[in-house]
Write an enzyme that holds these catalytic residues in place. Sequence first.
Site, PDB file in Angstrom:
ATOM      1  N   LYS A  46       0.819  -1.224   0.000  1.00 61.47           N
ATOM      2  CA  LYS A  46       0.000   0.000   0.000  1.00 61.47           C
ATOM      3  C   LYS A  46       0.845   1.264   0.000  1.00 61.47           C
ATOM      4  O   LYS A  46       0.394   2.310  -0.446  1.00 61.47           O
ATOM      5  CB  LYS A  46      -0.946  -0.002   1.205  1.00 61.47           C
ATOM      6  N   ARG A 139      -7.213   0.212  17.462  1.00 65.17           N
ATOM      7  CA  ARG A 139      -7.681   0.443  16.105  1.00 65.17           C
ATOM      8  C   ARG A 139      -8.625  -0.724  15.813  1.00 65.17           C
ATOM      9  O   ARG A 139      -9.571  -0.904  16.582  1.00 65.17           O
ATOM     10  CB  ARG A 139      -6.519   0.561  15.110  1.00 65.17           C
TER      11      ARG A 139
HETATM   12  C1  PLP Z   1      -0.422  -0.958   6.853  1.00 66.68           C
HETATM   13  C2  PLP Z   1      -0.643  -2.226   7.565  1.00 66.68           C
HETATM   14  C3  PLP Z   1       0.418  -3.111   7.755  1.00 66.68           C
HETATM   15  C4  PLP Z   1       1.836  -2.790   7.330  1.00 66.68           C
HETATM   16  O1  PLP Z   1       2.397  -1.787   8.123  1.00 66.68           O
HETATM   17  P1  PLP Z   1       3.953  -1.401   8.034  1.00 66.68           P
HETATM   18  O2  PLP Z   1       4.163  -0.555   9.221  1.00 66.68           O
HETATM   19  O3  PLP Z   1       4.129  -0.669   6.753  1.00 66.68           O
HETATM   20  O4  PLP Z   1       4.728  -2.653   8.084  1.00 66.68           O
HETATM   21  C5  PLP Z   1       0.149  -4.308   8.392  1.00 66.68           C
HETATM   22  N1  PLP Z   1      -1.089  -4.619   8.821  1.00 66.68           N
HETATM   23  C6  PLP Z   1      -2.140  -3.793   8.656  1.00 66.68           C
HETATM   24  C7  PLP Z   1      -3.482  -4.197   9.159  1.00 66.68           C
HETATM   25  C8  PLP Z   1      -1.949  -2.568   8.014  1.00 66.68           C
HETATM   26  O5  PLP Z   1      -2.997  -1.752   7.845  1.00 66.68           O
END
Ligand code: PLP
Length: 365
Positions: A46, A139
């Site tokens: 993402k 969250r």
């Molecule tokens: C964005 C996200 C991740 C990845 O996070 P990083 O800090 O970029 O490794 C993992 N799990 C969820 C649910 C996320 O939204």
Amino acid sequence: MILSLGQATRSYYPKLEISLDKICHNTEVVVRMCQRSGVHVAGVTKGFCGHASIARAMVDGGIDAIADSRLANLKRLGDIRLPKLLLRLPMISQASEVVEYADISLNSEIETIRALSVAARLKNRIHQVILMFDLGDLREGIYDQAEMFHVVEETLKLERISIAGIGTNLTCNSGVIPTKENLARLIELKRTIECGFGIALGIVSGGNSSSLYLVEEQTMPDGINQLRLGESIILGRETAYGHQIKGTYDDSFKLITEIIEIKDKPSIPTGKLGLDAIGNKSSFVDKGIRKRTICAIGKQDILPQNMVPDDRDIIIIGASSDHLILDITECHKAYQVGSLVSFHLNYGGILSSMTSEYVSKSFII
Ligand SMILES: *Cc1c(COP(=O)(O)O)cnc(C)c1O
């Protein structure tokens, strides 16, 4: 000129230069480290809008699954033959597309899982869910253990849905750090569910890049067998304490901008002061006459706090939506109108400049 992400090799400024080699290398380092602890890596795409070439570099580096919070990105990566994991809880209105483009989704609401079951029946597919448990970061995720059991019980009644495992997400909202203690609660929950329902849960997904330090220290509790990693691959940054992971690059993305004005100007504005373009009131320190430049990029593309000039003598003064203003008085380099200025980016800077159609993307292989 506006180019879509797919067309992005023609060069104009501002430009993001992306090193696929460095991303592949960082992925290899992180994947190897995780393998030692029995942890599979879902590579999170993402941060770069699910751009196919960058995702491929992660695949070459050895990730086990593709993960993204946006369905549109997973759709773009349909050609990659790895399981696709939807990170953000699905919208009921998208249930049909979720089943189409994601093999697995993270879930916490039984109503949504029911909608996924209906969609999976219509498409004659099996959809897998990972049930999210909130260990205190507040969250997403089920907070209450009794509710978790209820959701498991109801999910097991549904056709065409299989429970792939349980997971958690930490640090994103409240900054709660993953530890042996809180992750042990997740493993304990897994055992209780397995015993209570007589089922096996394959995946215990222990978080994002903020969980990686436990793998580095080789103290990741046995039983956590998946991490979902974005920032630690793209920037080589562990995000619980913010250190650089040994042997990784922090500059796989570089932003190059072009100077459109250089003038000597006072450091204090002239006239009666109102609000700036974004509606804020600014304050000023009198440093006398300074050499200032404007680069053709702005807050619409990236916030100035998410970029650091490679020339350490440059001071960022500020930005409006289309103008970035720099102080180059102390610079040794002789900048001219038309010169290029390059920047190091943090994760937020990569995310927003990748999202901006006004920033071209070019790949260094
Ligand atoms: C964005 C996200 C991740 C990845 O996070 P990083 O800090 O970029 O490794 C993992 N799990 C969820 C649910 C996320 O939204």
